[in-house]
Write an enzyme that holds these catalytic residues in place. Structure first.
Site, short mmCIF file in Angstrom:
data_model
loop_
_atom_site.label_atom_id
_atom_site.label_comp_id
_atom_site.label_asym_id
_atom_site.label_seq_id
_atom_site.Cartn_x
_atom_site.Cartn_y
_atom_site.Cartn_z
N ARG A 1 0.10 2.52 -11.42
CA ARG A 1 -1.06 2.27 -12.27
C ARG A 1 -1.99 3.46 -12.49
NH1 ARG A 1 -2.10 -3.22 -9.17
NH2 ARG A 1 -1.06 -1.91 -7.62
N THR B 1 3.01 -2.40 0.97
CA THR B 1 1.72 -1.72 1.13
C THR B 1 0.55 -2.61 0.71
OG1 THR B 1 2.38 -0.60 -0.90
CG2 THR B 1 2.34 0.71 1.09
N LYS C 1 14.49 -4.15 -4.28
CA LYS C 1 14.27 -4.65 -2.91
C LYS C 1 15.24 -5.75 -2.51
CE LYS C 1 9.32 -3.54 -3.02
NZ LYS C 1 9.17 -3.11 -4.43
N LYS D 1 10.81 5.12 -11.40
CA LYS D 1 11.12 3.90 -10.65
C LYS D 1 11.20 2.71 -11.60
CE LYS D 1 8.19 1.53 -7.76
NZ LYS D 1 8.47 0.09 -7.81
N ASP E 1 19.12 -10.41 0.88
CA ASP E 1 20.01 -11.55 0.65
C ASP E 1 21.05 -11.54 1.77
OD1 ASP E 1 21.49 -13.63 -0.65
OD2 ASP E 1 20.77 -12.90 -2.59
N ASP F 1 14.22 -0.11 -7.90
CA ASP F 1 13.45 -0.76 -6.83
C ASP F 1 13.51 -2.28 -6.99
OD1 ASP F 1 11.72 -1.15 -4.69
OD2 ASP F 1 9.91 -0.78 -5.88
O1 C5P Z 1 0.69 0.77 -9.41
P1 C5P Z 1 0.96 1.25 -8.02
O2 C5P Z 1 0.70 2.73 -7.86
O3 C5P Z 1 0.30 0.40 -6.97
O4 C5P Z 1 2.54 1.08 -7.87
C1 C5P Z 1 3.19 1.15 -6.64
C2 C5P Z 1 4.63 0.76 -6.85
O5 C5P Z 1 5.31 0.81 -5.60
C3 C5P Z 1 4.82 -0.66 -7.38
O6 C5P Z 1 5.91 -0.59 -8.30
C4 C5P Z 1 5.23 -1.47 -6.18
O7 C5P Z 1 6.14 -2.50 -6.52
C5 C5P Z 1 5.93 -0.43 -5.33
N1 C5P Z 1 5.95 -0.68 -3.88
C6 C5P Z 1 4.80 -0.87 -3.10
N2 C5P Z 1 4.90 -1.11 -1.76
C7 C5P Z 1 6.10 -1.13 -1.16
C8 C5P Z 1 7.26 -0.92 -1.93
C9 C5P Z 1 7.14 -0.68 -3.29
O8 C5P Z 1 3.71 -0.81 -3.63
N3 C5P Z 1 6.19 -1.29 0.14
#
Ligand code: C5P
Length: 213
Positions: A192, A113, A60, A31, A63, A58
């Site tokens: 992460r 999330t 998002k 991603k 617009d 990603d």
């Molecule tokens: O580091 P972590 O596991 O929290 O990464 C989750 C990834 O998913 C991040 O890149 C974040 O931008 C993305 N994301 C999210 N919630 C969403 C859409 C995308 O956490 N609804």
């Protein structure tokens, strides 16, 4: 194996390349979000492709419909696997995105999330996205079962907020990789817990093994 998506939320291209090489046995889709795209743009997508892997872009999109349509056209021309639009952009915008011929998979973000929300709100947005023709939605682990029940099994659910162990960060609605897959997630997005691990390869391997990949 296509189930796990690694979020490359890193600035440094050399570090990213190392991370891809270390995790390639366990990850098929990488991603690329704004953090990396603004640094490395097309180059990172080329690197991912050269390693035989897919890109989930990603950014998002949210617009006016005409701009989103052209953004999806530009993204398609990069040869990516999937991209995100934000459901909050509404019906006309979502339909404009989906109207692009030969578009990559289009996944709509329901509610981030990191935000607290109600299942009703998530379902409302998932149904809107489905009625506009998107391939699936991004939603937290806690809403997977409900979305599958309301929108059907073939409507894809992509789930961030995956935490192999309890952590204290900005993700509010989390689950383990096994629980998310068991609940019906088509893809899990992990950042992460792998990219900040002392040994990213081991972390990716453990996650893959935990879901039987
Ligand atoms: O580091 P972590 O596991 O929290 O990464 C989750 C990834 O998913 C991040 O890149 C974040 O931008 C993305 N994301 C999210 N919630 C969403 C859409 C995308 O956490 N609804």
């Amino acid at each position: 194996m296509k189930q796990t998506i690694l979020a490359l939320d890193i600035y440094d291209l050399a570090k990213v390349q190392k991370l891809i090489d270390e995790t390639a046995d366990f990850i098929d889709i990488y991603k690329v979000g704004p953090i990396l795209f603004l640094q490395a743009g097309k180059e990172i997508i080329k690197i991912i492709k050269e390693r035989g892997k897919e890109t989930f872009l990603d950014l998002k999109f949210h617009d006016i419909p005409a701009t989103v349509k052209r953004s999806v056209e530009s993204a398609r021309d990069l040869g990516i696997y999937s991209l995100t639009v934000h459901s909050i952009g509404g019906e006309e915008m979502l339909k404009a995105a989906v109207s692009v011929p030969n578009h990559p998979k289009i996944w709509a973000v329901t509610v981030l999330t990191s935000q607290i929300t109600s299942p009703d709100e998530v379902i409302k947005r998932a149904k809107l996205a489905q009625s506009c023709g998107t391939d699936g939605v991004i939603a937290s682990p806690l809403e997977i079962e409900l979305i599958k029940k309301e929108c059907g099994k073939t409507f894809e659910v992509i789930t961030p907020g995956i935490r192999p162990a309890k952590t204290d960060d900005d993700q509010k609605r989390t689950a383990t990789p096994q629980a998310a897959i068991k609940a019906g997630a088509d893809f899990i997005v992990i950042g992460r817990p792998i990219i900040e691990a002392q040994n990213p390869q081991k972390a990716a391997q453990e996650i893959a093994q935990s879901i039987g990949n």
